[in-house]
Write a protein that holds these residues in place. Structure first.
Motif, mmCIF file in Angstrom:
data_model
loop_
_atom_site.group_PDB
_atom_site.id
_atom_site.type_symbol
_atom_site.label_atom_id
_atom_site.label_comp_id
_atom_site.label_asym_id
_atom_site.label_seq_id
_atom_site.Cartn_x
_atom_site.Cartn_y
_atom_site.Cartn_z
ATOM 1 N N LEU A 175 0.835 -1.201 0.000
ATOM 2 C CA LEU A 175 0.000 0.000 0.000
ATOM 3 C C LEU A 175 0.867 1.247 0.000
ATOM 4 C CD1 LEU A 175 -3.076 0.755 0.301
ATOM 5 C CD2 LEU A 175 -2.643 0.930 2.755
ATOM 6 N N GLN A 176 0.546 2.162 -0.894
ATOM 7 C CA GLN A 176 1.174 3.476 -0.884
ATOM 8 C C GLN A 176 0.100 4.514 -0.587
ATOM 9 O OE1 GLN A 176 3.036 3.432 -4.908
ATOM 10 N NE2 GLN A 176 4.904 3.961 -3.802
ATOM 11 N N LEU A 177 0.368 5.383 0.380
ATOM 12 C CA LEU A 177 -0.536 6.475 0.717
ATOM 13 C C LEU A 177 0.230 7.774 0.567
ATOM 14 C CD1 LEU A 177 -2.074 5.026 4.021
ATOM 15 C CD2 LEU A 177 -3.032 4.880 1.723
ATOM 16 N N GLY A 178 -0.324 8.692 -0.213
ATOM 17 C CA GLY A 178 0.362 9.953 -0.442
ATOM 18 C C GLY A 178 -0.506 11.147 -0.124
ATOM 19 N N TYR A 179 0.129 12.221 0.398
ATOM 20 C CA TYR A 179 -0.613 13.438 0.699
ATOM 21 C C TYR A 179 0.355 14.609 0.804
ATOM 22 C CZ TYR A 179 -3.842 16.685 2.950
ATOM 23 O OH TYR A 179 -4.636 17.766 3.242
ATOM 24 N N LYS A 180 0.190 15.577 -0.105
ATOM 25 C CA LYS A 180 0.945 16.839 -0.076
ATOM 26 C C LYS A 180 2.447 16.638 0.089
ATOM 27 C CE LYS A 180 -2.760 19.923 1.373
ATOM 28 N NZ LYS A 180 -3.227 20.934 2.356
ATOM 29 N N GLY A 181 3.015 15.834 -0.798
ATOM 30 C CA GLY A 181 4.466 15.680 -0.825
ATOM 31 C C GLY A 181 5.021 14.584 0.048
ATOM 32 N N PRO A 188 0.350 -2.667 5.271
ATOM 33 C CA PRO A 188 -0.306 -2.465 6.564
ATOM 34 C C PRO A 188 -0.049 -3.632 7.519
ATOM 35 C CG PRO A 188 -1.811 -1.985 4.760
ATOM 36 C CD PRO A 188 -0.596 -2.609 4.159
ATOM 37 N N ILE A 189 -0.039 -4.864 6.968
ATOM 38 C CA ILE A 189 0.099 -6.055 7.808
ATOM 39 C C ILE A 189 1.478 -6.665 7.596
ATOM 40 C CG2 ILE A 189 -0.845 -8.346 8.290
ATOM 41 C CD1 ILE A 189 -3.543 -7.255 7.215
ATOM 42 N N GLU A 190 2.263 -6.731 8.668
ATOM 43 C CA GLU A 190 3.622 -7.260 8.580
ATOM 44 C C GLU A 190 3.645 -8.778 8.649
ATOM 45 O OE1 GLU A 190 7.357 -7.128 11.592
ATOM 46 O OE2 GLU A 190 6.742 -5.191 10.759
ATOM 47 N N GLN A 191 2.796 -9.360 9.507
ATOM 48 C CA GLN A 191 2.795 -10.808 9.658
ATOM 49 C C GLN A 191 1.372 -11.323 9.788
ATOM 50 O OE1 GLN A 191 5.582 -12.423 12.562
ATOM 51 N NE2 GLN A 191 4.130 -14.031 13.092
ATOM 52 N N PHE A 192 1.075 -12.371 9.028
ATOM 53 C CA PHE A 192 -0.254 -12.977 9.061
ATOM 54 C C PHE A 192 -0.106 -14.432 8.631
ATOM 55 C CE2 PHE A 192 -4.326 -14.148 7.147
ATOM 56 C CZ PHE A 192 -5.236 -13.685 8.082
ATOM 57 N N ASP A 193 -0.486 -15.355 9.501
ATOM 58 C CA ASP A 193 -0.426 -16.763 9.158
ATOM 59 C C ASP A 193 -1.662 -17.128 8.356
ATOM 60 O OD1 ASP A 193 1.925 -17.016 10.554
ATOM 61 O OD2 ASP A 193 0.928 -17.613 12.412
ATOM 62 N N ALA A 194 -1.454 -17.612 7.158
ATOM 63 C CA ALA A 194 -2.565 -17.873 6.249
ATOM 64 C C ALA A 194 -3.598 -18.810 6.872
ATOM 65 C CB ALA A 194 -2.052 -18.467 4.940
ATOM 66 N N TRP A 195 -4.835 -18.521 6.556
ATOM 67 C CA TRP A 195 -5.947 -19.385 6.966
ATOM 68 C C TRP A 195 -6.016 -20.517 5.942
ATOM 69 C CZ3 TRP A 195 -11.751 -17.540 6.752
ATOM 70 C CH2 TRP A 195 -12.570 -18.589 7.163
ATOM 71 N N GLN A 196 -5.440 -21.659 6.291
ATOM 72 C CA GLN A 196 -5.339 -22.760 5.344
ATOM 73 C C GLN A 196 -6.658 -23.525 5.255
ATOM 74 O OE1 GLN A 196 -1.770 -25.141 5.824
ATOM 75 N NE2 GLN A 196 -0.778 -23.473 6.920
ATOM 76 N N ALA A 197 -7.088 -23.752 4.051
ATOM 77 C CA ALA A 197 -8.343 -24.459 3.819
ATOM 78 C C ALA A 197 -8.104 -25.960 3.909
ATOM 79 C CB ALA A 197 -8.917 -24.094 2.451
ATOM 80 N N ASN A 198 -8.330 -26.516 5.070
ATOM 81 C CA ASN A 198 -8.151 -27.951 5.292
ATOM 82 C C ASN A 198 -9.421 -28.499 5.914
ATOM 83 O OD1 ASN A 198 -7.476 -30.539 6.023
ATOM 84 N ND2 ASN A 198 -5.466 -29.996 6.876
ATOM 85 N N LEU A 212 -0.064 -8.866 12.968
ATOM 86 C CA LEU A 212 0.930 -7.864 13.353
ATOM 87 C C LEU A 212 0.958 -6.757 12.305
ATOM 88 C CD1 LEU A 212 3.174 -7.169 15.428
ATOM 89 C CD2 LEU A 212 4.785 -8.286 13.857
ATOM 90 N N LEU A 213 0.651 -5.537 12.728
ATOM 91 C CA LEU A 213 0.714 -4.401 11.819
ATOM 92 C C LEU A 213 2.169 -3.974 11.634
ATOM 93 C CD1 LEU A 213 -2.225 -2.075 12.995
ATOM 94 C CD2 LEU A 213 -2.234 -3.816 11.201
ATOM 95 N N SER A 214 2.472 -3.458 10.455
ATOM 96 C CA SER A 214 3.823 -2.964 10.218
ATOM 97 C C SER A 214 4.059 -1.707 11.045
ATOM 98 C CB SER A 214 4.029 -2.655 8.733
ATOM 99 O OG SER A 214 3.246 -1.545 8.343
ATOM 100 N N ASP A 215 5.311 -1.467 11.383
ATOM 101 C CA ASP A 215 5.654 -0.312 12.210
ATOM 102 C C ASP A 215 5.304 0.994 11.499
ATOM 103 O OD1 ASP A 215 7.008 0.756 14.654
ATOM 104 O OD2 ASP A 215 8.349 1.617 13.150
ATOM 105 N N GLY A 216 5.553 1.037 10.179
ATOM 106 C CA GLY A 216 5.276 2.258 9.422
ATOM 107 C C GLY A 216 3.797 2.597 9.398
ATOM 108 N N TYR A 217 2.971 1.599 9.117
ATOM 109 C CA TYR A 217 1.523 1.847 9.064
ATOM 110 C C TYR A 217 0.999 2.218 10.453
ATOM 111 C CZ TYR A 217 -3.422 1.295 8.039
ATOM 112 O OH TYR A 217 -4.766 1.524 7.888
ATOM 113 N N PHE A 218 1.509 1.543 11.480
ATOM 114 C CA PHE A 218 1.092 1.828 12.847
ATOM 115 C C PHE A 218 1.409 3.275 13.220
ATOM 116 C CE2 PHE A 218 2.254 1.906 17.407
ATOM 117 C CZ PHE A 218 1.010 1.621 17.949
#
Length: 326
Positions: A175-181, A188-198, A212-218
């Motif tokens: 995700l890129q978010l830009g505003y006035k320079g 947004p999400i740094e770590q997420f264990d996939a929901w495996q279809a089993n 876990l949210l990324s530090d930058g997005y947080f």
């Protein structure tokens, strides 16, 4: 429905009629068309009555990133691996990414629709309220759906499949978010264990449980989180456009200082729906936007928005969540 709620609902119905059926000066009155009230309409009316009569408490407060209140994620499925949307000085660029689903990398779609909007608002709210990047998302998919105000019926073919698809897409996207320079680059999400279809394993064991949210997005969220009413988000959960309009009004109206702001259909279409093209693009967009605006106003009763010739007029309004000390 109580007598008190019914009275409020009548007031709401009259206000919706005023916006939707009384045309601006110089425009012909539209043909009236009656239709049965749907379950969604009733829930919207009840939510409007509640919001109008009871100020939000701490649990009713939600948050979203300021730029995402101006330019939202896609509302429908996107062909390809990139999506760009711009509104004035703000813009968002979403790129699809890979996620390991148990047997190596799998390209995910770009997140779209109401589900990722509600999920981002929920995790953003938890992060900002508790000042933490580690977000517990329940012990099961059913519990997380309940937290989002979504139905927990339908099995793998219903809400669960949508949740799995959109959460994987959200976890994988860049995700890129830009505003006035200033530009934020990241995920947004740094770590997420996939929901495996089993199908041979109990669902609870497959659910990640923590995100876990990324530090930058947080950091961006802590600095630029816009307060929203969670009751409104749940009432609008059936329409990604209505969710976008509500978040936009919540971010925009209280910042208008004195003179009203008039926005024409063309500029609104460029902000909310560049996908509408052709000679009747503005007219086609208006047909979708006006009902979404009416729904957003229903759960943001202090929002002062009027339909005028060629567009809408925004007037100074208090935010849906009053500022501390206000």
């Amino acid at each position: 429905m109580s007598h008190h709620t019914a009275c409020k609902a009548k007031t709401l119905d009259e206000s919706l009629d005023e916006f939707g059926r009384n045309p601006p000066a110089g425009e012909a009155a539209p043909k009236t068309k009656t239709s049965p009230t749907t379950r969604r309409d009733l829930k919207l009316i009840e939510a409007s009555a509640l919001i109008a009569s009871e100020p939000p408490n701490g649990n009713d407060m939600a948050f979203n990133h300021a730029v995402l209140c101006q330019v939202g994620l896609p509302r429908s499925k996107v062909a390809g691996e990139k999506f760009m949307r711009q509104s004035g000085s703000a813009w968002v660029n979403v790129q699809a990414g890979y996620l390991d689903e148990g047997n190596g990398p799998v390209m995910q779609p770009i997140p779209y629709g109401a589900m990722p909007r509600l999920a981002l608002a929920w995790v953003s709210t938890y992060a900002k309220r508790n000042h933490t990047r580690e977000i517990p998302i329940g012990d099961s998919a059913s519990e997380f759906l309940r937290l989002l105000g979504q139905p927990t019926t339908g099995g793998e073919r219903g809400s669960f499949r949508t949740l799995r698809t959109q959460m994987h897409a959200l976890a994988a996207c860049r995700l890129q978010l830009g505003y006035k320079g200033r530009t934020y680059n990241g995920q947004p999400i740094e770590q997420f264990d996939a929901w495996q279809a089993n199908k041979n394993t109990q669902q609870k064991a497959l659910w990640p449980g923590v995100m876990l949210l990324s530090d930058g997005y947080f950091s961006e969220l802590i600095a630029n989180g816009v307060p929203l009413d969670n009751r409104a988000l749940h009432a609008l959960k059936g329409s990604a456009l209505a969710l976008d309009v509500y978040a936009w009004l919540a971010h925009r109206l209280y910042r208008i200082e004195s003179r009203p702001v008039i926005l024409h259909w063309k500029s609104l279409r460029e902000q909310f729906a560049q996908e509408y093209q052709g000679k009747d693009a503005d007219k086609d967009f208006k047909k979708k936007f006006v009902p979404a605006l009416k729904a957003a106003q229903a759960v943001y009763p202090t929002a002062k928005v009027k339909q005028v010739m060629g567009g809408v007029m925004l007037l100074p309004s208090p935010p849906p969540i009053p500022f501390k000390g206000a």
